[in-house]
Design a protein around this motif. Structure first.
Motif, short mmCIF file in Angstrom:
data_model
loop_
_atom_site.label_atom_id
_atom_site.label_comp_id
_atom_site.label_asym_id
_atom_site.label_seq_id
_atom_site.Cartn_x
_atom_site.Cartn_y
_atom_site.Cartn_z
N LEU A 92 0.82 -1.21 0.00
CA LEU A 92 0.00 0.00 0.00
C LEU A 92 0.85 1.25 0.00
N THR A 93 1.89 1.30 0.85
CA THR A 93 2.72 2.50 0.92
C THR A 93 3.50 2.71 -0.38
N ALA A 94 3.81 1.62 -1.08
CA ALA A 94 4.51 1.77 -2.37
C ALA A 94 3.61 2.50 -3.36
N ARG A 95 2.31 2.12 -3.39
CA ARG A 95 1.38 2.79 -4.31
C ARG A 95 1.12 4.23 -3.90
N LEU A 96 0.98 4.43 -2.60
CA LEU A 96 0.72 5.78 -2.10
C LEU A 96 1.93 6.68 -2.32
N GLY A 97 3.13 6.09 -2.16
CA GLY A 97 4.35 6.87 -2.36
C GLY A 97 4.47 7.37 -3.79
N LYS A 98 4.07 6.54 -4.74
CA LYS A 98 4.11 6.96 -6.15
C LYS A 98 3.13 8.11 -6.39
N ARG A 99 1.97 8.05 -5.71
CA ARG A 99 0.95 9.09 -5.89
C ARG A 99 1.44 10.43 -5.33
N LEU A 100 2.16 10.36 -4.20
CA LEU A 100 2.59 11.58 -3.54
C LEU A 100 3.92 12.11 -4.05
N HIS A 101 4.68 11.26 -4.74
CA HIS A 101 6.04 11.62 -5.11
C HIS A 101 6.07 12.91 -5.94
N GLY A 102 6.89 13.85 -5.47
CA GLY A 102 7.06 15.11 -6.18
C GLY A 102 6.02 16.16 -5.86
N GLY A 103 4.99 15.77 -5.11
CA GLY A 103 3.95 16.74 -4.76
C GLY A 103 4.44 17.72 -3.70
N PRO A 104 3.91 18.92 -3.68
CA PRO A 104 4.39 19.93 -2.74
C PRO A 104 4.10 19.58 -1.28
N PHE A 105 3.07 18.76 -1.05
CA PHE A 105 2.71 18.43 0.33
C PHE A 105 3.26 17.08 0.78
N ALA A 106 4.05 16.42 -0.07
CA ALA A 106 4.56 15.10 0.26
C ALA A 106 5.37 15.08 1.56
N PRO A 107 6.31 16.02 1.78
CA PRO A 107 7.07 15.98 3.05
C PRO A 107 6.19 16.14 4.27
N ILE A 108 5.18 17.01 4.18
CA ILE A 108 4.28 17.21 5.31
C ILE A 108 3.46 15.95 5.55
N ALA A 109 2.93 15.38 4.47
CA ALA A 109 2.12 14.16 4.60
C ALA A 109 2.95 13.03 5.20
N ARG A 110 4.22 12.95 4.76
CA ARG A 110 5.09 11.87 5.24
C ARG A 110 5.35 12.01 6.74
N ALA A 111 5.62 13.23 7.17
CA ALA A 111 5.87 13.47 8.60
C ALA A 111 4.61 13.27 9.43
#
Length: 371
Positions: A92-111
């Motif tokens: 699941l996280t592999a698929r979600l990571g691809k969706r978020l990759h490069g997005g401006p909110f990715a670091p915030i979402a990850r934290a």
């Protein structure tokens, strides 16, 4: 420092941060360094062996390899479960990571995801007494992680056990055997029933494969929750946040997971109770204390509901009622039908109608044949 086992691709959860948050939330139990803990490792090594023999004789479920007891502190329990969750959620996280990759909110979402995961694990680390981690297998790369997962082991969280023993003046040997009976029963279910581990993991994989890693799903789920509240129903009553975000297709799989876990938890409680009454002095009082401990009030109760722990408690209760009713109606051997094949497992509806389950799995036998 790089978190062990980091994949090359983007990960939507900062697992290292989750680990640190969990350890902070878990804190340290003052008794962790107490002389009272000196006997824990030796006791649980011996009592796990004793409990395994009692459970095998009583249930007929026998593991091919003897159980190993692993004594952990809260931090080590956190490490082990971070390893397991990371492995379980990997697809699941592999698929979600691809969706978020490069997005401006990715670091915030990850934290944020890491902080939420860390809070959950830290909260649990302060309360869990024992656990069988079926997700850690021989040959797994994290199975020898320092302070982390131990292959096919039964975990005991020493500081929490000491705190309960001290607070309620339980006799250590009896309380420790009582805990071991429950956890070893779970290991017997997954090791003594040849298809159980694969079946359980396949259900979890189905559930995760159906999850849409689209942030807009969250908004739709919140809208559905508002509709439920307007209708006078609490949307968290049937499984916490997991059920809140489930689609119709996911709920069908979730129902199977909940039915299976209710059976396993109820069976574990039943075995623990019956064997405890015979082999554990003070078992009745221990059962009362731990039941009351699960039923928290105030803020704790709301946190439990939010995370779906109330559903977990209902699993114990519904499952144990089902097991006792089956044994009462058909004798101890009647429950063996549940271990014969995945198709023989009770459904959620059958957990509340054990006679209907018995009629389905053994239609040739009258329900009262064992009195």
């Amino acid at each position: 420092m790089t978190d062990r086992g980091t994949r090359a691709g983007p990960d939507p959860i900062d697992w290292g941060h989750a680990r640190r948050v969990a350890r902070t939330v878990a804190g340290r139990e003052p008794l962790a360094e107490s002389y009272l803990g000196a006997s824990l490792a030796a006791d649980f090594s011996a009592l796990t062996t004793d409990a395994e023999a009692l459970v095998a004789e009583f249930t007929g479920l026998r593991a091919t390899v003897p159980a190993t007891a692993a004594l952990l502190d809260r931090g080590a329990w956190v490490d082990a479960n971070v390893d397991s969750l990371r492995r379980l959620l990997g697809p699941l996280t592999a698929r979600l990571g691809k969706r978020l990759h490069g997005g401006p909110f990715a670091p915030i979402a990850r934290a944020t995801a890491a902080a939420e995961m860390g809070f959950l694990l830290g909260f649990l680390a302060k309360r869990v007494l024992g656990q069988y981690d079926l997700l850690v297998l021989e040959g797994d790369e994290s199975a020898d992680a320092p302070g982390g997962s131990v292959a096919d082991a039964v975990y005991y969280v020493g500081p929490n056990i000491l705190a309960i023993e001290k607070r309620y003046a339980f006799r250590p040997r009896d309380f420790r055997l009582w805990i071991a009976l429950h956890e070893v029963t779970h290991r017997a279910q997954f090791n003594g029933v040849p298809w159980m581990r694969a079946h359980y993991l396949s259900l979890v994989e189905q559930m995760l494969s159906l999850v849409d890693p689209d942030p807009f799903v969250i908004f739709r789920a919140l809208g559905n929750a508002a509709d439920e509240l307007r209708a006078g129903r609490n949307p968290l009553d049937q499984g916490g946040l997991v059920a809140l975000f489930a689609t119709t297709e996911q709920r069908a799989v979730l129902d199977q997971v909940q039915a299976l876990m209710s059976l396993l938890e109820g069976h574990g409680n039943y075995v623990m109770s019956v064997l405890g009454q015979e082999h554990v002095a003070g078992e009745e009082r221990m059962a009362r204390v731990l039941s009351a401990r699960r039923r928290r009030t105030g803020l704790g109760a709301q946190i439990h509901k939010l995370l779906g722990f109330d559903a977990k408690m209902r699993q114990y209760e519904v499952g144990e009622r089902f097991v006792r009713a089956v044994v009462d109606a058909g004798g101890p051997a009647a429950l063996d039908h549940a271990w014969s094949d995945p198709s023989a497992l009770p459904t959620l509806a059958e957990l509340d109608a054990p006679d209907a389950w018995l009629a389905r799995v053994r239609p040739w036998a009258p329900l009262a044949d064992h009195g």
